[in-house]
Design a protein around this motif. Structure first.
Motif, PDB file in Angstrom:
ATOM      1  N   THR A 137       1.086  -1.515  -0.148  1.00 46.04           N
ATOM      2  CA  THR A 137       0.261   0.074  -0.430  1.00 46.04           C
ATOM      3  C   THR A 137       0.868   1.141  -0.290  1.00 46.04           C
ATOM      4  O   THR A 137       0.163   2.103  -0.903  1.00 46.04           O
ATOM      5  CB  THR A 137      -1.161   0.215   0.738  1.00 46.04           C
ATOM      6  OG1 THR A 137      -0.160   0.078   2.629  1.00 46.04           O
ATOM      7  CG2 THR A 137      -2.195  -1.307   1.070  1.00 46.04           C
ATOM      8  N   ASN A 138       1.757   1.275   0.605  1.00 39.44           N
ATOM      9  CA  ASN A 138       3.009   2.578   0.565  1.00 39.44           C
ATOM     10  C   ASN A 138       3.089   2.421  -0.840  1.00 39.44           C
ATOM     11  O   ASN A 138       3.692   3.844  -1.095  1.00 39.44           O
ATOM     12  CB  ASN A 138       4.063   2.627   1.515  1.00 39.44           C
ATOM     13  CG  ASN A 138       3.613   2.790   2.993  1.00 39.44           C
ATOM     14  OD1 ASN A 138       2.570   3.010   3.531  1.00 39.44           O
ATOM     15  ND2 ASN A 138       4.443   1.713   3.714  1.00 39.44           N
ATOM     16  N   ILE A 139       3.769   1.918  -1.468  1.00 46.22           N
ATOM     17  CA  ILE A 139       3.874   1.636  -2.557  1.00 46.22           C
ATOM     18  C   ILE A 139       3.085   2.682  -3.611  1.00 46.22           C
ATOM     19  O   ILE A 139       2.828   3.190  -4.780  1.00 46.22           O
ATOM     20  CB  ILE A 139       5.231   0.859  -3.746  1.00 46.22           C
ATOM     21  CG1 ILE A 139       5.767   0.294  -2.558  1.00 46.22           C
ATOM     22  CG2 ILE A 139       5.264   0.431  -4.904  1.00 46.22           C
ATOM     23  CD1 ILE A 139       6.360  -0.960  -2.986  1.00 46.22           C
ATOM     24  N   ASN A 140       1.363   1.804  -3.664  1.00 44.71           N
ATOM     25  CA  ASN A 140       0.667   2.540  -4.068  1.00 44.71           C
ATOM     26  C   ASN A 140       0.569   3.790  -4.000  1.00 44.71           C
ATOM     27  O   ASN A 140       0.184   4.599  -4.863  1.00 44.71           O
ATOM     28  CB  ASN A 140      -0.386   1.570  -4.185  1.00 44.71           C
ATOM     29  CG  ASN A 140      -0.617  -0.261  -4.742  1.00 44.71           C
ATOM     30  OD1 ASN A 140       0.384  -0.237  -5.801  1.00 44.71           O
ATOM     31  ND2 ASN A 140      -1.347  -0.857  -4.002  1.00 44.71           N
ATOM     32  N   PHE A 141       0.414   4.247  -2.720  1.00 46.86           N
ATOM     33  CA  PHE A 141       0.620   5.681  -2.382  1.00 46.86           C
ATOM     34  C   PHE A 141       1.352   6.565  -2.614  1.00 46.86           C
ATOM     35  O   PHE A 141       1.253   7.694  -3.528  1.00 46.86           O
ATOM     36  CB  PHE A 141       0.466   5.933  -1.325  1.00 46.86           C
ATOM     37  CG  PHE A 141       0.317   6.867  -0.180  1.00 46.86           C
ATOM     38  CD1 PHE A 141      -0.780   7.742   0.170  1.00 46.86           C
ATOM     39  CD2 PHE A 141       1.023   8.211  -0.043  1.00 46.86           C
ATOM     40  CE1 PHE A 141      -1.189   9.143   0.182  1.00 46.86           C
ATOM     41  CE2 PHE A 141       0.502   8.994   0.338  1.00 46.86           C
ATOM     42  CZ  PHE A 141      -0.539   9.806   0.648  1.00 46.86           C
ATOM     43  N   LEU A 142       2.387   5.933  -2.922  1.00 47.50           N
ATOM     44  CA  LEU A 142       3.923   6.884  -4.071  1.00 47.50           C
ATOM     45  C   LEU A 142       3.510   7.188  -4.674  1.00 47.50           C
ATOM     46  O   LEU A 142       3.535   8.058  -5.354  1.00 47.50           O
ATOM     47  CB  LEU A 142       4.894   6.017  -3.355  1.00 47.50           C
ATOM     48  CG  LEU A 142       5.560   6.181  -1.752  1.00 47.50           C
ATOM     49  CD1 LEU A 142       6.871   5.487  -1.093  1.00 47.50           C
ATOM     50  CD2 LEU A 142       5.534   8.016  -1.269  1.00 47.50           C
ATOM     51  N   LEU A 143       2.950   6.025  -5.854  1.00 49.50           N
ATOM     52  CA  LEU A 143       2.879   5.896  -6.723  1.00 49.50           C
ATOM     53  C   LEU A 143       1.470   6.957  -7.659  1.00 49.50           C
ATOM     54  O   LEU A 143       1.819   7.625  -8.200  1.00 49.50           O
ATOM     55  CB  LEU A 143       2.805   4.466  -7.790  1.00 49.50           C
ATOM     56  CG  LEU A 143       2.287   4.313  -9.223  1.00 49.50           C
ATOM     57  CD1 LEU A 143       3.965   4.476  -9.339  1.00 49.50           C
ATOM     58  CD2 LEU A 143       1.937   2.786  -9.435  1.00 49.50           C
ATOM     59  N   LEU A 144       0.865   6.948  -6.646  1.00 46.06           N
ATOM     60  CA  LEU A 144      -0.599   8.109  -7.016  1.00 46.06           C
ATOM     61  C   LEU A 144       0.120   9.472  -6.747  1.00 46.06           C
ATOM     62  O   LEU A 144      -0.356  10.324  -7.433  1.00 46.06           O
ATOM     63  CB  LEU A 144      -1.891   7.794  -5.733  1.00 46.06           C
ATOM     64  CG  LEU A 144      -2.692   8.204  -5.872  1.00 46.06           C
ATOM     65  CD1 LEU A 144      -3.244   8.338  -6.917  1.00 46.06           C
ATOM     66  CD2 LEU A 144      -3.450   8.485  -4.832  1.00 46.06           C
ATOM     67  N   ILE A 145       1.037   9.202  -5.323  1.00 47.63           N
ATOM     68  CA  ILE A 145       1.651  10.459  -5.470  1.00 47.63           C
ATOM     69  C   ILE A 145       2.097  10.943  -6.733  1.00 47.63           C
ATOM     70  O   ILE A 145       2.130  12.135  -7.025  1.00 47.63           O
ATOM     71  CB  ILE A 145       2.076  10.741  -3.953  1.00 47.63           C
ATOM     72  CG1 ILE A 145       1.328  10.581  -2.949  1.00 47.63           C
ATOM     73  CG2 ILE A 145       2.601  12.275  -3.978  1.00 47.63           C
ATOM     74  CD1 ILE A 145       0.296  11.742  -2.419  1.00 47.63           C
ATOM     75  N   LYS A 146       3.228  10.577  -7.120  1.00 48.96           N
ATOM     76  CA  LYS A 146       3.325  10.485  -8.454  1.00 48.96           C
ATOM     77  C   LYS A 146       3.440  11.045  -9.578  1.00 48.96           C
ATOM     78  O   LYS A 146       3.690  11.811 -10.352  1.00 48.96           O
ATOM     79  CB  LYS A 146       4.534   9.609  -8.210  1.00 48.96           C
ATOM     80  CG  LYS A 146       5.325   9.765 -10.002  1.00 48.96           C
ATOM     81  CD  LYS A 146       6.537   8.503 -10.526  1.00 48.96           C
ATOM     82  CE  LYS A 146       6.206   7.787 -10.807  1.00 48.96           C
ATOM     83  NZ  LYS A 146       6.859   6.885 -11.521  1.00 48.96           N
TER      84      LYS A 146
END
Length: 68
Positions: free
Chosen positions: A3-12
């Motif tokens: 979920t952290n990776i998905n959140f960072l991808l969304l922010i990017k």
């Protein structure tokens, strides 16, 4: 962890989208700042929206927006 990776991808992607929108709308904002008349501002805005996806169209709208 996933979920952290998905959140960072969304922010990017949100930041990249905001930068892209700013770059596409830059000629219209510059035309407004240089006190263009209403017809020229409309033409610069239309050119940057329609032809903004091409480099030549965006540069043309940018040049037209900055020309006094």
């Amino acid at each position: 962890m996933n979920t952290n990776i998905n959140f960072l991808l969304l922010i990017k992607y949100l930041i990249a989208t905001a930068i892209l929108i700013f770059v596409i709308l830059a000629p219209a904002w510059i035309a407004r700042q240089t006190s263009k008349n209403k017809q020229d501002m409309i033409l610069v805005r239309i050119a940057s929206w329609i032809l903004g996806w091409t480099g030549i169209g965006w540069l043309w709208a940018l040049f037209w927006g900055t020309k006094k």
